[in-house]
Design a protein around this motif. Structure first.
Motif, short mmCIF file in Angstrom:
data_model
loop_
_atom_site.label_atom_id
_atom_site.label_comp_id
_atom_site.label_asym_id
_atom_site.label_seq_id
_atom_site.Cartn_x
_atom_site.Cartn_y
_atom_site.Cartn_z
N ALA A 140 -44.19 -26.57 -2.13
CA ALA A 140 -42.94 -26.53 -2.87
C ALA A 140 -41.78 -26.20 -1.94
N HIS A 141 -41.98 -25.24 -1.07
CA HIS A 141 -40.94 -24.83 -0.13
C HIS A 141 -40.55 -25.98 0.80
N GLU A 142 -41.55 -26.73 1.26
CA GLU A 142 -41.29 -27.85 2.17
C GLU A 142 -40.42 -28.93 1.52
N HIS A 143 -40.53 -29.08 0.21
CA HIS A 143 -39.80 -30.15 -0.48
C HIS A 143 -38.63 -29.62 -1.30
N GLY A 144 -38.24 -28.38 -1.07
CA GLY A 144 -37.06 -27.84 -1.74
C GLY A 144 -37.21 -27.69 -3.24
N ALA A 145 -38.45 -27.40 -3.67
CA ALA A 145 -38.71 -27.24 -5.10
C ALA A 145 -39.13 -25.81 -5.40
N ASP A 146 -38.98 -25.41 -6.65
CA ASP A 146 -39.44 -24.10 -7.09
C ASP A 146 -40.83 -24.20 -7.69
N PHE A 147 -41.60 -23.12 -7.54
CA PHE A 147 -42.90 -23.01 -8.20
C PHE A 147 -42.96 -21.64 -8.85
N GLN A 148 -42.96 -21.61 -10.18
CA GLN A 148 -42.95 -20.36 -10.94
C GLN A 148 -44.19 -20.32 -11.83
N PHE A 149 -44.79 -19.12 -11.97
CA PHE A 149 -46.05 -19.05 -12.73
C PHE A 149 -46.24 -17.69 -13.40
N GLU A 150 -45.18 -17.17 -14.01
CA GLU A 150 -45.27 -15.89 -14.71
C GLU A 150 -46.36 -15.88 -15.77
N ALA A 151 -46.53 -16.97 -16.48
CA ALA A 151 -47.47 -17.01 -17.61
C ALA A 151 -48.93 -17.10 -17.18
#
Length: 428
Positions: free
Chosen positions: A120-131
């Motif tokens: 995700a970091h390499e492609h400028g995207a966020d990855f969120q997984f609170e749930a």
């Protein structure tokens, strides 16, 4: 007002909860973000099953992931499918297209969380997984945000509602394990095949995720020593209560000078500890930081709307990152973890056995413990019959491997009728 198109992968309990939450609280969310959120696609296995699902007409239900991945209007993808392999493939494709992902999939994150965060970091995207951990309880983000000024020393949690419901029934209403499990299945807390819950695997994935974040270390599900609640009996529950304890299935992670220990197992915990009073299907996570001290997160660990609350909160966080040009820019610090062998982890133990009611029995048992340098804290003998006696022993903190070796020797003694159980004590 800005518009953001979302795709939803999966439309089970959590997926439907996301749709319902956006319907209930859409105006509140728009007010905070000055952004309108719209679900454009929902990916399902069988489109025909959803013809009468009463979904908003603006949502396109599809069984083709290409519809989503090739639509540049879709900026955020919510993954709530549950399956691991296909979900991982979908998440990777989203990142390569620059789409941010919010996931509730503990299996994927426990096994592949670090590689996915890096992608995700390499492609400028966020990855969120609170749930992915404890449903609606906000505990994932605090691990890398609210508590990140601390060295996290310990994480102890009740992270599976099914097992907590079962143990609560056994404790408060004196149900047998079989009776409590049947009730959990009847109420929908336990699956027809409850193995993933009662054997501790579900909680093991969750503690792996929290340990990765809290300890800044590369930890996976396979690093966790796992034991379930299948062997806990009404007698164990009764003895725990008599001694001032409750039995809970605990996920335990500790960061010490000689490495990280990770385990899921039933445990005696003092009845006045906050975790001991977490009942029914509720979850709680108890965290110790070297500066903040002890904090606890408590709430509903599952369910459509509680879990959807965490999912949509992540979506809102992604949008805030987009608006502030921060997407995919948060650096991650990970180091290879030194994982302690499960046999080296030290804890006190409760041990129960049925033995011959005869002279010399206690000296034989205590002699084996002495040879292994295991100190007996207390011993209670109750006569069952003229021939047999129940013996309950608490031993001081000892390495798990040493205790198991001693118990194997005790089990072979001619005077032992049954080695009924051995449960760890957690002293916090």
């Amino acid at each position: 007002m800005k518009n953001v198109s979302i795709a939803l992968l999966g439309c089970g309990t959590v997926g439907k909860g996301v749709v319902e939450l956006l319907k209930m609280n859409g105006a509140l969310i728009e007010e905070q973000l000055d952004t309108h959120l719209a679900i454009k696609y929902i990916l399902v296995r069988n489109v025909d099953k959803y013809k009468d699902a009463r979904l908003p007409e603006t949502i396109h239900v599809t069984d083709d992931f290409a519809d989503i991945i090739n639509d540049d209007d879709v900026e955020i993808v919510i993954e709530v499918m549950g399956s691991a392999d296909f979900a991982k493939i979908c998440i990777e494709e989203c990142f390569r297209k620059g789409k941010s992902v919010v996931s509730a999939n503990k299996d994927v994150i426990a096994d592949y969380g670090i590689p996915l965060l890096k992608l995700a970091h390499e492609h400028g995207a966020d990855f969120q997984f609170e749930a992915s951990v404890a449903g609606g309880i906000p505990v994932v983000r605090p691990m890398y945000s609210s508590l990140n000024s601390n060295k996290i020393e310990e994480i102890i949690g009740i992270m599976n509602g099914t097992t907590n419901f079962i143990l609560t029934g056994m404790t408060d209403r004196e149900l047998s394990y079989e009776e409590a499990l049947a009730e959990a299945q009847a109420k929908g807390y336990a699956e027809a095949d409850p193995t993933n819950d009662i054997s501790g695997y579900d909680a093991a994935r969750k503690i792996a995720i929290l340990a990765t974040l809290g300890f800044h270390s590369y930890v996976t599900f396979t690093d966790v020593s796992v034991e379930g609640i299948e062997r806990i009996t009404k007698d164990d529950i009764m003895h725990a209560k008599a001694m001032g304890y409750r039995i809970k299935l605990l996920a335990v992670a500790r960061q010490e000078d000689d490495g990280i220990s990770l385990a899921v197992h039933p445990a005696f915990i003092r009845k006045d500890h906050p975790l001991a009073n977490v009942g029914d299907a509720y979850n709680a996570v108890y965290v110790r930081g070297n500066c903040v001290g002890d904090v606890m997160f408590y709430g509903q660990g599952a369910g459509a709307l509680p879990t959807a609350s965490a999912v949509v909160s992540d979506v809102m966080n992604v949008i805030q990152h987009v608006n502030n040009d921060m997407t995919g820019k948060r650096p991650y610090l990970w180091r290879n973890a030194e994982i302690k062998d499960a046999g080296e982890i030290k804890t006190p133990y409760y041990i129960r056995m049925i033995a011959a009611n005869a002279p010399g029995v206690l000296s034989s048992i205590s002699g084996i413990f002495a040879r292994h340098a295991i100190s007996i804290r207390s011993l209670i003998q109750k006569d069952e019959t003229k021939e047999l006696a129940e013996i309950v022993i608490l031993v001081d903190s000892s390495a798990n491997g040493v205790v198991k070796t001693a118990l194997e020797e005790i089990k072979e003694l001619p005077c032992i009728d049954c080695l009924c159980g051995a449960v760890r004590l957690i002293e916090v």
